[in-house]
Structure formats: structure tokens, C-alpha cells
Scaffold this motif. Sequence first.
Motif, PDB file in Angstrom:
ATOM      1  N   ARG A   1      60.861  82.285  19.206  1.00 50.16           N
ATOM      2  CA  ARG A   1      60.405  83.670  19.233  1.00 50.16           C
ATOM      3  C   ARG A   1      60.806  84.411  20.502  1.00 50.16           C
ATOM      4  O   ARG A   1      61.331  85.509  20.443  1.00 50.16           O
ATOM      5  N   CYS A   2      60.527  83.801  21.657  1.00 51.02           N
ATOM      6  CA  CYS A   2      60.758  84.524  22.907  1.00 51.02           C
ATOM      7  C   CYS A   2      62.087  84.175  23.567  1.00 51.02           C
ATOM      8  O   CYS A   2      62.526  84.881  24.470  1.00 51.02           O
ATOM      9  N   GLY A   3      62.732  83.073  23.143  1.00 49.20           N
ATOM     10  CA  GLY A   3      64.034  82.717  23.686  1.00 49.20           C
ATOM     11  C   GLY A   3      63.996  82.024  25.043  1.00 49.20           C
ATOM     12  O   GLY A   3      65.041  81.731  25.608  1.00 49.20           O
ATOM     13  N   LYS A   4      62.823  81.739  25.583  1.00 49.53           N
ATOM     14  CA  LYS A   4      62.736  81.061  26.882  1.00 49.53           C
ATOM     15  C   LYS A   4      63.059  79.578  26.710  1.00 49.53           C
ATOM     16  O   LYS A   4      62.779  78.997  25.661  1.00 49.53           O
ATOM     17  N   PRO A   5      63.624  78.970  27.757  1.00 50.17           N
ATOM     18  CA  PRO A   5      63.913  77.532  27.677  1.00 50.17           C
ATOM     19  C   PRO A   5      62.638  76.716  27.442  1.00 50.17           C
ATOM     20  O   PRO A   5      61.571  77.054  27.945  1.00 50.17           O
ATOM     21  N   ILE A   6      62.774  75.661  26.662  1.00 51.84           N
ATOM     22  CA  ILE A   6      61.645  74.784  26.361  1.00 51.84           C
ATOM     23  C   ILE A   6      61.594  73.687  27.410  1.00 51.84           C
ATOM     24  O   ILE A   6      62.598  73.013  27.674  1.00 51.84           O
ATOM     25  N   GLU A   7      60.447  73.511  28.015  1.00 54.22           N
ATOM     26  CA  GLU A   7      60.234  72.453  28.989  1.00 54.22           C
ATOM     27  C   GLU A   7      59.450  71.330  28.320  1.00 54.22           C
ATOM     28  O   GLU A   7      58.364  71.559  27.804  1.00 54.22           O
ATOM     29  N   ILE A   8      60.004  70.141  28.309  1.00 52.22           N
ATOM     30  CA  ILE A   8      59.322  68.992  27.741  1.00 52.22           C
ATOM     31  C   ILE A   8      58.440  68.391  28.838  1.00 52.22           C
ATOM     32  O   ILE A   8      58.926  68.037  29.914  1.00 52.22           O
ATOM     33  N   ILE A   9      57.155  68.308  28.568  1.00 45.49           N
ATOM     34  CA  ILE A   9      56.209  67.762  29.534  1.00 45.49           C
ATOM     35  C   ILE A   9      55.600  66.495  28.938  1.00 45.49           C
ATOM     36  O   ILE A   9      54.780  66.579  28.025  1.00 45.49           O
ATOM     37  N   PRO A  10      56.005  65.333  29.431  1.00 43.88           N
ATOM     38  CA  PRO A  10      55.415  64.094  28.911  1.00 43.88           C
ATOM     39  C   PRO A  10      53.909  64.075  29.170  1.00 43.88           C
ATOM     40  O   PRO A  10      53.453  64.418  30.257  1.00 43.88           O
ATOM     41  N   SER A  11      53.150  63.696  28.161  1.00 44.72           N
ATOM     42  CA  SER A  11      51.702  63.626  28.313  1.00 44.72           C
ATOM     43  C   SER A  11      51.136  62.622  27.319  1.00 44.72           C
ATOM     44  O   SER A  11      51.776  62.281  26.326  1.00 44.72           O
TER      45      SER A  11
END
Length: 180
Positions: free
Chosen positions: A43-53
Motif C-alpha cells: 500500500r505505502c511502498g515503504k521497504p519491509i523490515e523483517i524483525i525476528p521475534s
Amino acid sequence: TDVPFIGRLKIAAAREKIIELLKEKELLRKSETIMHTVSTHERCGKPIEIIPSKQWYIDILSEREKYLKAADEINWYPPSMKTRYITWVENLKWDWCISRQRYFGIPFPIWYCKKCGKIIFANEEELPINPIEKGPSTPCTCGSTEFIPEAAVLDTWATSSLTPLINSRWGTENDISDKL
């Protein structure tokens, strides 16, 4: 050594600060511009940050044969849906992650002991319970009475069967089940 706190910085600012700190400590060996593929939000086009949790899962894969046998005990309408179901079960690749990091939803009735880290589950008689509003009814086995509530909420598919109970205000003073 005094390490500046970067945990509350926005991602781009944190990256810049990390590079700055590496340069200050003379730990940066090389810096170059590279091109690589980065997934972006649809939707917003921002990079996706994968956060391990840590997440909560329901074990699906070890019960696959049970689910396949159940297909023969169900009356399928239309009958073709049985084949679709069997294909789906045979192709399952991972267990079902039922936790979500949202600010709304049904909370897991779980706490973590502040002292030893043990997971404390609510007693069935206490349900429904919001672990953020109320703690466990007994101390941890280590003796501690300080707990951290689980912040994740249940996946909406995991809670969809609870909707009628929620709508009837199950477990509250306005519970209609005792009036039925």
C-alpha cells in the motif's frame, strides 16, 4: 565504553548512526553503494523490515494423517471440496502461527515470570482474562509475583469461533448465557 542508545531511532536514522559509530571506532573496513531487491509494502511502498521475534504456533504438521482421515468422516457439499481439502492438507509446509503483533484483538492469557522467565498460563476457570489488566492468580514456582503480560494477540482465524461468545459478553456481568 559508552554506547549510544539507537533503539528508539527511526530505521534510516539508526542505520546512519550505526555507520557513524563504526567509523568513530575505526571498525568500518569498506563502504560502497550496492543495488539489491528489497520487498516493499503493497500500500505505502515503504521497504519491509523483517524483525525476528518469538511467536506462538499450533502444531499442524504432526497431525496431518489425522486431518486426512477426518476428510472421510465429513459430508462434503459440494463433493469436490473434499479433493481441495486433501490437497491443502497434503501440501502444508509449516505449523500455524497464531500470534499477531497488533494493538487490538483477543490477548493470549499468558504471562512471563520477571524473575525466571517461566511461561505462566491462565487457569481455565479464569477465562476470559486480559493479562495486561490482571496477573496470574498464583505466584510463579520460583516464588516471584512479578509478571510480564504477553503482548501478542491471537490470529483472527484462531479466534473466529469466539465471536458469538464475545458478542454475548461471555464472562462478564452482562453475560446472556446465564439468562438462557
